[in-house]
Design an enzyme around this catalytic site. Structure first.
Site: not given
Ligand code: NAI
Length: 711
Positions: A74, A113, A116, A136
């Protein structure tokens, strides 16, 4: 869910996403240099490309990252702003719910991300060098786009938790063994992924949607065991606990409910001060590498060979740093016995890493092979950098530097690991002060990440650039500071321990002060740290400075009294605490209490109850105050540099973001008021600095100050 009208165009959909057909397969390449952060533009492009493929005459999709990786995750710069659709979770849902097979082709990193997104694809093909991670937790977060739910369903909760809780990367082969990756492909990765997709279409493979899998049940008590395991390491933190909660949910809840909870945890973490602190440090660390006075066209010199002078506590660790980074290093000692002893300690440290499973035997051998000992300075004539780590005596250092100047090739950097001495005086012992710099490492030097680089008056920009760059190469965090007594870290540390000692004279005991600072989040309180580091080091420095000490300034004699008894800390079995044979657990010692009470009596101080609040205020706000003075004197470039120094060198809790960030959170005004109050009671040493005074008056934070400076 908003859908995008599929365009007929092949090739670039926008500046970020490319869509083209390879055989019957849609190849979607997203690119947002340098690491394909999944910011809004990328998310839009990927969503649009997936929709386009759904409507197009293709049988499967390959999703891949352009440039050097799949995706670093992200865009954490978006965290402060309102979310913009499509969110990453929505994009991942789109990929997962596709009725056509979606294959992620992963090279470089798939982190956060990015991982993911790959987990939302039905299959994953990876280049041999690909790496997968959910880091994270290192930013005080948990994966927030299905990472915990999909990974636990795909590979089971035990392995998933290992990945989520450490945040550490897993290589392609390990990822395949765990069931994350379906195929590891050398050569042309996209071609391999296209072939893989064609094969899935041809054999009519069932699409492997992680959301539809059941996470296997772990053995009874698994989650409780994990919680116990992280009790000490994760004390005071939110994210690691929620990592466990969320992985447990993957076993006990439906996918949708698990996702809902994951989102709640994620938002709670994201909005917490601790994650903000950890994100602050993430950026601060990168910022520290930028030195305004080093012109952009100055290229750092490559360090291909190194030398270390002195193979004691620090020299041994320094040599290991180079060997760990694959850089050959020669270690110089005064005589063969000292050399053998030093090299023996290094060998033992590597062996311990092997027995703990942190290093393979082959790696140990390679690294030991990179370290060569000598007693002849002529052997280091070719080194690109020499780091001196001999006794902390100016005369000894000067002699060493004069010899280095004579021996080392022109252009070689001559660095000193001194923790207190004047870099300019050391540099003056050479004919090349431009190439002399302080590289202050912390003990244990092969573990502690801080490298406080001390710039002398004549240190050249190229020398600074080289040393800052070298910090990265050997896995350290370099921070540049000015040359003044104690530099930045130790100067502040001195203020901190001084207040801790005064508190003892006034009524506290070491165990109380240590408990309060441990509870605040420090790895250890100042007295326990002293016992680990050895109390004799500071004692010798104090003795040396006794003659020049300002006699009007308050001075606590307790530390000296303890050293006079030969209590130097853990190495002598007693210091501020006592230690049982073979144990490192500090035990409060009535003999120390007697010394403290005697000193209070002698000084005519009436002992009183000291509150935990007072301990926090006096120890922590004095740090902030000294930090403000350091900034005003220009010894540190930025307040965030001071934070980095304290996090990586002094065990300041990362979830508090460093002393200056902490002051901003508490409020500079509050800190100033407390110091003003304490100054009235205790005098000069707690006097608010002019900068703090000014900031409190104007309502400015250290962050404001930093922004103003970089404008
Ligand atoms: P140490 O006493 O463990 O090691 C010093 C080594 O240097 C000894 O093995 C000695 O034989 C060798 N040596 C002395 N003169 C030499 C010469 N002329 N040529 C070659 N070798 C020589 O000391 P330690 O703790 O490793 O400290 C070294 C330096 O690092 C000091 O400047 C100290 O202030 C600094 N430092 C120490 C830290 C610590 O926690 N110990 C932390 C940060 C810096």
């Amino acid at each position: 869910m908003k859908t995008y009208a599929p365009s007929r165009k092949e090739g670039p959909l926008d500046d970020f996403t490319d869509y083209r057909k390879q055989g019957g397969i849609a190849v979607i390449t997203f690119e947002n240099p340098p690491v394909n952060a999944l910011g809004i533009d990328l998310r839009k492009g990927i969503a649009e490309a997936i929709d386009k493929a759904a409507a197009a005459d293709v049988t499967a999709l390959v999703l891949t990252g352009g440039g050097r990786c799949f995706s670093g995750g992200a865009d954490i710069r978006e965290f402060g702003s309102p979310s913009i659709e499509p969110m990453l979770r929505g994009v991942i849902d789109r990929a997962e719910s596709s009725s056509k097979p979606v294959v992620a082709a992963v090279h470089g990193v798939a982190f956060g991300g990015g991982f993911e997104l790959a987990l939302g694809c039905h299959f994953r093909v990876a280049a041999p060098s690909a790496q997968f991670a959910l880091p994270e937790v290192k930013l005080g977060l948990i994966p927030g786009a299905g990472g915990t739910q999909r990974l636990a369903r795909l590979i089971g909760p035990e392995k998933a938790l290992g990945i989520v809780l450490t945040g550490d990367p897993v290589g392609a082969e390990d990822a395949r063994a765990m069931g994350i990756v379906d195929e590891v492909a050398g050569g042309d990765l996209v071609a391999a992924a296209v072939a893989f997709a064609e094969a899935r279409v041809a054999d009519g493979s069932v699409l492997k949607r992680a959301c539809d899998l059941d996470a296997p049940k772990p053995p009874d008590g698994f989650f409780e065991g994990q919680r116990k395991k992280i009790e000490r390491r994760a004390r005071g933190l939110i994210a690691p606990w929620h990592c466990i909660d969320s992985i447990e949910n993957a076993v006990t809840l439906s996918f949708d409910d698990g996702m809902k909870k994951e989102r709640e945890y994620f938002v709670e973490c994201r909005e917490s001060d601790q994650s903000k602190a950890q994100r602050h440090i993430f950026f601060a660390e990168r910022q520290a590498a930028k030195i305004p006075d080093v012109p952009k066209d100055i290229a750092p010199r490559q360090i291909e060979t190194a030398a270390v002078i002195g193979c004691g506590t620090m020299g041994g660790g320094l040599a290991m740093n180079f060997a760990n980074a694959g850089i050959p290093v020669r270690v110089v000692e005064t005589d063969p016995e000292a050399l053998e002893k030093g090299l023996g300690v290094i060998a033992k440290t590597f062996e311990a890493a092997v027995s703990k499973g942190r290093l393979t035997d082959a790696d140990r051998e390679t690294r030991m092979g990179l370290i060569q000992g000598t007693t002849d300075y002529a052997d280091i004539a070719d080194a690109d950098i020499v780091i001196e780590a001999v006794f902390e005596e100016m005369d000894v250092k000067k002699q060493v530097f004069a010899v280095l100047d004579q021996t080392c090739k022109p252009g070689a950097i001559l660095a000193t690991n001194t923790s207190t001495l004047d870099i300019d005086e050391i540099a003056a012992a050479t004919e090349r002060p431009e190439q002399v710099i302080g590289t202050h490492f912390f003990s244990p030097a092969h573990i502690m990440r801080l490298m406080e680089n001390v710039c002398g008056r004549k240190t050249a920009p190229e020398t600074i650039a080289t040393v800052m760059n070298m910090a990265k190469t050997i896995g350290k965090v370099g921070v540049l500071v000015g040359n003044a007594d104690g530099f930045v870290g130790n100067r502040m540390y001195h203020c901190y321990t001084r207040q801790a000692n005064f508190l003892l004279e006034e009524g506290a005991l070491p165990q109380q002060v240590d408990r309060v600072l441990f509870d605040f989040g420090f790895t250890m309180g100042p007295f326990a740290v002293g016992d680990v580091a050895g109390l004799d080091v500071g004692w010798r420095i104090r003795q040396r400075r006794a003659a020049t000490r300002n006699k009007d300034e308050r001075y606590s004699p307790i530390g000296d009294r303890i050293c006079e008894l030969g209590r130097f800390g853990q190495k002598t079995g007693a210091g501020w605490y006592r230690y049982e044979e073979g144990s490192r657990a500090p035990i409060p010692d009535p003999a120390i209490e007697d010394i403290i009470v005697d000193v209070s009596d002698e000084l005519g101080i009436e002992r009183r109850d000291i509150t935990d609040d007072e301990i926090r205020e006096r120890c922590l706000y004095t740090l902030v105050n000294e930090g403000a003075m350091i900034l005003q004197e220009g010894l540190a470039l930025r307040s965030s540099d001071i934070d980095v120094i304290w996090i990586y060198g002094y065990g300041f809790p990362i979830h508090r973001g460093g002393p200056m960030f902490h002051a901003d959170r508490v409020g500079v005004k509050v800190v100033h008021e407390a110091l003003s109050r304490l100054y009235d009671i205790h005098g000069e040493l707690l006097k608010p600095s002019p900068l703090l005074e000014e900031m409190a008056r104007d309502g400015r934070t250290f962050e404001d100050l930093q922004k103003e400076k970089t404008k």
